[in-house]
Design a protein around this motif. Structure first.
Motif, PDB file in Angstrom:
ATOM      1  N   ASP A  55     -80.579  93.058 135.516  1.00 49.71           N
ATOM      2  CA  ASP A  55     -81.764  92.207 135.612  1.00 49.71           C
ATOM      3  C   ASP A  55     -82.812  92.687 134.613  1.00 49.71           C
ATOM      4  OD1 ASP A  55     -80.931  90.602 137.927  1.00 49.71           O
ATOM      5  OD2 ASP A  55     -81.222  92.435 139.098  1.00 49.71           O
ATOM      6  N   SER A  80     -83.488  98.823 134.308  1.00 55.16           N
ATOM      7  CA  SER A  80     -82.683  97.758 133.731  1.00 55.16           C
ATOM      8  C   SER A  80     -81.748  98.302 132.656  1.00 55.16           C
ATOM      9  CB  SER A  80     -83.594  96.686 133.121  1.00 55.16           C
ATOM     10  OG  SER A  80     -82.808  95.704 132.481  1.00 55.16           O
ATOM     11  N   CYS A  86     -89.190  93.088 143.381  1.00 56.00           N
ATOM     12  CA  CYS A  86     -89.760  94.175 144.195  1.00 56.00           C
ATOM     13  C   CYS A  86     -91.064  93.725 144.864  1.00 56.00           C
ATOM     14  CB  CYS A  86     -90.019  95.425 143.354  1.00 56.00           C
ATOM     15  SG  CYS A  86     -88.517  96.308 142.906  1.00 56.00           S
ATOM     16  N   LEU A 144     -80.377  91.834 141.582  1.00 54.97           N
ATOM     17  CA  LEU A 144     -81.240  91.873 142.762  1.00 54.97           C
ATOM     18  C   LEU A 144     -81.417  90.484 143.377  1.00 54.97           C
ATOM     19  CD1 LEU A 144     -83.985  94.300 141.423  1.00 54.97           C
ATOM     20  CD2 LEU A 144     -82.238  94.813 143.135  1.00 54.97           C
ATOM     21  N   THR A 176     -86.684 100.781 140.076  1.00 57.65           N
ATOM     22  CA  THR A 176     -85.697  99.876 139.486  1.00 57.65           C
ATOM     23  C   THR A 176     -85.644 100.135 137.991  1.00 57.65           C
ATOM     24  OG1 THR A 176     -87.360  98.134 139.309  1.00 57.65           O
ATOM     25  CG2 THR A 176     -85.904  98.054 141.228  1.00 57.65           C
ATOM     26  N   GLN A 201     -87.005  92.399 137.849  1.00 58.24           N
ATOM     27  CA  GLN A 201     -86.985  93.487 138.835  1.00 58.24           C
ATOM     28  C   GLN A 201     -88.363  93.652 139.468  1.00 58.24           C
ATOM     29  OE1 GLN A 201     -85.515  96.752 136.438  1.00 58.24           O
ATOM     30  NE2 GLN A 201     -83.401  96.358 137.037  1.00 58.24           N
TER      31      GLN A 201
END
Length: 174
Positions: free
Chosen positions: A91, A112, A100, A60, A110, A96
């Motif tokens: 990530d 991971s 965000c 990201l 999101t 994350q």
């Protein structure tokens, strides 16, 4: 040993190897175990009964991934309520959440894949040389059937948003 697809994608023109099977339209979506908010495990089963747009991005914190994830966040407002957008990357969940928050991204989930690369190897999106996920988009219907797949050939380029969104809307209307 997982299947390997040499040269399946490129990163800035350099051929890369994808680990895992190539997902095809019409097959059952493979299950996976990734890490969600608060370090909680997340699996495909948690999204049962929803149409899922699952995007994979290398990180990201890179310009193309940032732009793609922001675009899907904006598009989420125009999708039916039973469509869930999931963004999977290597990530860490903390990174994350920070991203965000900073980006104002609040309509996508999101996830991971850093712990075991379960998603990457199940969906053939793990870049062997970099241990990052390739850029790909999968649309999975309410019954967990794959209805759309795009492995973006050049990882530094954006996906075909219109095709993915059309597939999600079609799956939601079915």
């Amino acid at each position: 040993m997982a299947e390997e697809r040499k040269g399946a994608v490129t990163m800035r023109g350099n051929p890369m190897t994808l680990v895992g099977p190539e997902i095809k339209v019409g097959q059952k979506a493979p299950n996976f175990t990734v890490v969600g908010k608060g370090m909680a495990p997340a699996t495909l089963d948690q999204f049962k009964g929803k149409v899922k747009i699952i995007t994979t991005v290398p990180s990201l914190d890179t310009p193309v991934c940032d732009a793609e994830t922001r675009r899907f966040n904006v598009e989420a407002s125009n999708l039916p309520g039973d469509v869930q957008i999931l963004s999977v990357s290597m990530d860490l969940p903390f990174a994350q959440a920070r991203w965000c928050g900073a980006a104002g991204v609040d309509k996508i989930t999101t996830l991971s894949d850093w712990r075991s690369a379960s998603f990457g190897t199940s969906y053939g999106a793990l870049i062997k040389e970099l241990h990052l996920l390739a850029r790909a988009v999968f649309v999975v219907d309410k019954n967990d059937n794959v209805t759309y797949v795009e492995y973006v050939k050049e990882v530094a380029e954006q996906p075909n948003y219109e095709a993915a969104l059309a597939a999600a809307n079609k799956a939601a209307a079915a």
